[in-house]
Design a protein around this motif. Structure first.
Motif, short mmCIF file in Angstrom:
data_model
loop_
_atom_site.label_atom_id
_atom_site.label_comp_id
_atom_site.label_asym_id
_atom_site.label_seq_id
_atom_site.Cartn_x
_atom_site.Cartn_y
_atom_site.Cartn_z
N THR A 217 -2.66 20.78 -0.60
CA THR A 217 -3.47 21.69 0.23
C THR A 217 -2.59 22.43 1.24
O THR A 217 -3.10 23.23 2.02
N GLY A 218 -1.29 22.16 1.24
CA GLY A 218 -0.37 22.76 2.19
C GLY A 218 -0.16 21.92 3.44
O GLY A 218 0.53 22.35 4.37
N LEU A 219 -0.72 20.71 3.45
CA LEU A 219 -0.65 19.85 4.62
C LEU A 219 0.40 18.77 4.42
O LEU A 219 0.36 18.03 3.43
N GLN A 220 1.32 18.66 5.33
CA GLN A 220 2.29 17.56 5.33
C GLN A 220 1.80 16.49 6.30
O GLN A 220 1.74 16.71 7.50
N VAL A 221 1.44 15.34 5.76
CA VAL A 221 0.94 14.25 6.60
C VAL A 221 2.09 13.67 7.41
O VAL A 221 3.16 13.39 6.85
N PRO A 222 1.91 13.48 8.71
CA PRO A 222 2.99 12.92 9.53
C PRO A 222 3.47 11.58 9.00
O PRO A 222 2.67 10.75 8.54
N GLU A 223 4.76 11.35 9.05
CA GLU A 223 5.36 10.11 8.59
C GLU A 223 4.75 8.93 9.36
O GLU A 223 4.56 8.99 10.57
N GLY A 224 4.44 7.88 8.61
CA GLY A 224 3.92 6.67 9.25
C GLY A 224 2.41 6.66 9.43
O GLY A 224 1.86 5.66 9.89
N THR A 225 1.72 7.76 9.06
CA THR A 225 0.27 7.77 9.17
C THR A 225 -0.32 6.79 8.16
O THR A 225 -0.05 6.87 6.97
N HIS A 226 -1.12 5.85 8.64
CA HIS A 226 -1.67 4.82 7.76
C HIS A 226 -2.72 5.42 6.84
O HIS A 226 -3.43 6.36 7.20
N LEU A 227 -2.82 4.84 5.66
CA LEU A 227 -3.77 5.33 4.66
C LEU A 227 -5.18 5.42 5.23
O LEU A 227 -5.93 6.34 4.92
N PHE A 228 -5.57 4.46 6.07
CA PHE A 228 -6.92 4.45 6.61
C PHE A 228 -6.98 4.96 8.04
O PHE A 228 -8.01 4.88 8.70
N GLY A 229 -5.87 5.50 8.53
CA GLY A 229 -5.84 6.01 9.89
C GLY A 229 -6.17 7.48 9.98
O GLY A 229 -6.37 8.01 11.07
N ARG A 230 -6.25 8.16 8.83
CA ARG A 230 -6.45 9.60 8.87
C ARG A 230 -7.84 9.98 9.35
O ARG A 230 -8.07 11.12 9.76
N VAL A 231 -8.76 9.04 9.29
CA VAL A 231 -10.10 9.34 9.78
C VAL A 231 -10.08 9.61 11.28
O VAL A 231 -10.98 10.24 11.82
N GLU A 232 -9.03 9.18 11.97
CA GLU A 232 -8.90 9.48 13.39
C GLU A 232 -8.67 10.97 13.63
O GLU A 232 -8.79 11.44 14.76
N SER A 233 -8.35 11.71 12.58
CA SER A 233 -8.12 13.15 12.72
C SER A 233 -9.41 13.95 12.78
O SER A 233 -9.38 15.11 13.19
N MET B 128 0.80 -1.22 0.00
CA MET B 128 0.00 0.00 0.00
C MET B 128 0.84 1.27 0.00
O MET B 128 0.29 2.36 -0.20
N ARG B 129 2.14 1.13 0.20
CA ARG B 129 2.97 2.32 0.32
C ARG B 129 2.85 3.26 -0.89
O ARG B 129 2.73 4.48 -0.71
N PRO B 130 2.86 2.75 -2.13
CA PRO B 130 2.70 3.69 -3.26
C PRO B 130 1.39 4.48 -3.18
O PRO B 130 1.37 5.68 -3.50
N ALA B 131 0.31 3.81 -2.77
CA ALA B 131 -0.96 4.52 -2.65
C ALA B 131 -0.90 5.56 -1.53
O ALA B 131 -1.41 6.68 -1.68
N MET B 132 -0.25 5.20 -0.42
CA MET B 132 -0.11 6.16 0.69
C MET B 132 0.67 7.38 0.25
O MET B 132 0.29 8.51 0.53
N GLU B 133 1.77 7.15 -0.46
CA GLU B 133 2.60 8.26 -0.91
C GLU B 133 1.84 9.13 -1.92
O GLU B 133 1.96 10.36 -1.91
N TYR B 134 1.05 8.48 -2.77
CA TYR B 134 0.28 9.21 -3.77
C TYR B 134 -0.74 10.12 -3.08
O TYR B 134 -0.86 11.31 -3.40
N VAL B 135 -1.49 9.57 -2.13
CA VAL B 135 -2.50 10.37 -1.43
C VAL B 135 -1.83 11.45 -0.57
O VAL B 135 -2.33 12.57 -0.47
#
Length: 441
Positions: A196-212, A182-189
């Motif tokens: 949008t100017g947002l740097q996603v924290p390293e190691g954030t899972h593709l489906f974990g962002r809903v916790e935000s 899934m890493r390529p998909a994570m990097e793509y997203v």
């Protein structure tokens, strides 16, 4: 009352639930603006909602994915296609969604934004700003939870929870391999978030962002979701949305056949291939019709989910059996109380609607989130998971016999129906909203 924005990805299965919620909030007195696909303008305005269209780069027509996403057809169904969808169907529109949301907030200062969980532009809004500087952001879970957990298999694979420590270890290894794939998909997203100017924290899972987000309102009950000791605190089970009634209580001309079937002691089997993956009736509809064609003890209602569906299905059959009705759209709210079984490709809402009427299900789906829905049916013991999107006639005939005759399946479906009956999704959302949207400093 409050100003509320409801935002939806322009996919039927995402938009319709959000429209239901938006309409209910408006009926409760809130001022609601709906941000969605252009083709839903009339539906939103008929419900009394202010409408804001998504920009063209975030809009498409899910009735013809091939036109908007021609490369998708070459991607195998299953996890590979779902990851492709995450990148392109849901990831590519993210920056435009975010811009549209920010622009709408500038002229319509809402206290809360409700969105389907894959409207990632809203997730970006939640991740980029402290709670005191933005409205509350509430995701609506319109598909099974896809969260990484030590108590479940990795998301997307349609696997049941582990039964012992050995399987837990196997799943942990599978999870590491899944993360690598899934890493390529994570990097793509992540790159779309960065626009949008947002740097996603390293190691954030593709489906974990809903916790935000401030809350994830999951449209199911706990009994239809795997137990997780590490379930995020922001997840609230609100129950499934009720099926909308047909306008004016209209019934199709074949409706009297239901009463005739009951009087003759025949059972009713409903067959559907959903509202998205229904272009090829040979996947499920045609084999189901052929599998049940000689059953004089059954009335088979085929809901094709499209205006041209009956004609498409006729073209895939040598003849329409005497025990079969071919229909386009059907009033499921009125039909399911008459049903004894549902054969489906595994739409989340449709499966739960059937189980809410204690109707056991046969699930044959391999696209989008359908393997995960099928796995939950198997786990709850409320139906048969065929583990394929293109079942054989023999598989279907055997599975239908099973759900019609196995008392344990029917008892479990009835028990789950009781839990569904204890939830009122629209009421729960209305009650949760002011708590989540209360200003924080």
């Amino acid at each position: 009352m409050s100003k509320i924005i409801v935002a939806a990805t322009p996919v039927t299965g995402h938009t319709h639930p959000l429209l239901r919620i938006a309409t209910h909030l408006a009926e409760q007195g809130h001022e609601v603006a709906f941000l969605g696909g252009a083709r839903y303008r009339a539906a939103a305005e008929e419900c009394g909602l202010a409408f804001a269209p998504l920009p063209a780069e975030a809009d498409y027509d899910d009735r013809d994915f091939a036109a908007s996403f021609p490369e998708r057809a070459a991607v195998p169904a299953g996890p590979a296609q779902l990851l492709w969808d995450v990148m392109h169907v849901f990831g590519d529109p993210l920056p435009a969604q975010h811009r549209a949301l920010r622009a709408l907030l500038a002229e319509f200062p809402a206290v809360a934004v409700l969105h389907d969980s894959l409207f990632l532009g809203a997730v970006a809004l939640a991740m980029a700003h402290p709670r005191a500087e933005r409205p509350a952001v509430l995701a609506v879970g319109i598909s099974p939870l896809a969260l990484v957990s030590k108590d479940t298999a990795p998301p997307l694979l349609g696997l049941l929870p582990p039964v012992d420590e050995q399987q837990r270890a196997e799943y942990a290894a599978l999870g590491r391999e899944s993360a690598r794939r899934m890493r390529p998909a994570m990097e793509y997203v992540n790159a779309r978030f960065a626009e949008t100017g947002l740097q996603v924290p390293e190691g954030t899972h593709l489906f974990g962002r809903v916790e935000s987000v401030d809350a994830l309102l999951q449209l199911t009950v706990p009994a239809f979701e795997y137990p997780r000791s590490d379930l995020p605190a922001n997840v609230a089970f609100v129950g499934p949305l009720p099926i909308p009634a047909a306008p004016g209580g209209l019934r199709p001309d074949w409706w009297p056949r239901l009463a005739e079937a009951r009087e003759a002691g025949r059972r009713v089997v409903v067959v559907t291939q959903g509202t998205i993956a229904n272009a090829d009736p040979q996947a499920l509809l045609a084999p189901a019709v052929r599998a049940l064609a000689d059953r004089q003890d059954l009335l088979v209602i085929v809901a094709t989910g499209r205006v041209d569906g009956p004609d498409l299905l006729r073209g895939a059959l040598p003849a329409v059996p005497a025990n079969t009705v071919l229909a386009g759209f059907v009033p499921f709210d009125a039909l399911l109380p008459h049903a004894d079984a549902l054969v489906t490709n595994g739409g989340y809402g449709g499966v739960q609607a059937a189980l809410g009427h204690a109707v056991p299900v046969v699930v044959a789906g391999d696209s989008e989130d359908k393997p995960e829905v099928a796995a939950r049916v198997e786990w709850t013991g409320t139906g048969v998971n065929l583990r394929t999107g293109r079942p054989t006639e023999r598989q279907l005939a055997t599975a239908v016999d099973t759900v019609l005759t196995d008392p344990e399946l029917r008892d479990r479906a009835a028990a789950l129906a009781k839990e569904f009956a204890g939830y009122d999704a629209l009421r729960r959302i209305t009650e949760l909203l002011p708590r989540v949207a209360a200003p924080r400093r």
